[in-house]
Design an enzyme around this catalytic site. Structure first.
Site: not given
Length: 288
Positions: A44, A116, A157
């Protein structure tokens, strides 16, 4: 097509200069290719790990103008490998960015993009506080990408803490789950390994997690420990706390074996939450 390939996780310590971060990633990707990697994943925020909002927006660019993305596409062409850029900060507007991952083919084409979904808005209780939603616009779609060996579910993440996303990806055909990350040190020490192994076990899928590691220019400290986990929850390869490469041979026949031993993907059922039962009016309960 064979069901086996070699996967490499690139562990980084991204700083405030996209050009420097690119140089570091390119060097490590080249080393991974030399070691036989077919699929390479970066963490990330590969291009920039900035805590300051003004610095972030003065540095990043729109996708079409992002020099890092162009370089990774060219490198994938040159090396003839899949490069999965875990995520880049991509400018959407003067005050909003996307935390966006890119799966790039050996021809240099973008096979999948993923923004995300879950924003890291937390107070850790040790003085660390994060408000990802101030700068980033959350994604709204789960994404799978096709590799020659199987189907890859793309996540990033903090998504790790939302198991319904991974179940949906597995039910859509994903045999591999990508979780490139920049985990904080406190949360990583507490939860990183158990959550990564849980996502692999409950979905009978490989997990690939390239990570940021160490003390960054921005002042943030990330956990590292990039992981490759098999569908039975066994850790095949793990990094430490320094930048480097984590590699393992992947045999996707292990997915079918794990899912046959515990076929939970077939046994899932939809359900509703029952209303709490009211206490009968005639029942007198004595409470201390």
């Amino acid at each position: 097509m064979t069901a086996t390939f070699k996967a490499a996780m690139i562990q980084m310590r991204s700083g405030l200069s996209p050009a420097t971060n690119l140089d570091d990633a390119v060097r490590l990707i080249g080393e991974a290719k030399s070691a036989g990697a077919d699929y390479v994943q970066t963490p990330e925020m590969t291009n920039l790990l900035a805590a300051n909002r003004e610095q972030l927006f003065s540095t990043i660019a729109e996708e079409d103008n992002d020099t890092s993305l162009a370089a990774y596409r060219e490198m994938a062409r040159k090396l003839g490998i899949f490069i999965h850029v875990g995520s880049l900060a991509i400018k959407l507007s003067p005050d909003k960015a996307a935390n966006r991952g890119f799966l790039i083919t050996p021809q240099g084409n973008i096979a999948a993009r993923y923004d995300k979904i879950h924003m890291f808005d937390v107070d850790l209780g040790n003085g660390e506080s994060y408000r990802e939603s101030r700068s980033y616009r959350p994604g709204e779609q789960a994404v799978i990408g096709t590799l020659p060996w199987g189907t890859l579910g793309l996540t990033i993440c903090y998504d790790l803490r939302f198991p319904a996303l991974y179940r949906a990806l597995a039910e859509a055909g994903a045999t591999m789950l990508a979780i490139p990350s920049a985990f904080t040190k406190p949360t990583g020490e507490a939860h990183w390994h158990v959550l990564m192994r849980a996502r692999a076990i409950e979905n009978g899928s490989f997990v690939f997690a390239a990570a940021q590691a160490g003390k960054h220019e921005s002042g943030r400290e990330t956990y590292g420990h990039s992981l490759i986990v098999d569908p039975w929850g066994r850790i095949l390869a793990e990094g430490g706390t320094e930048p480097g490469i984590v590699m393992a041979d992947i045999d996707l026949d292990e997915v079918a074996k794990a899912r046959a031993r515990v076929p939970s993907l077939q046994h899932g059922r939809r359900f509703e939450i029952a209303e709490p039962m009211a206490e009968p009016a005639h029942l007198h309960v004595v409470r201390e």
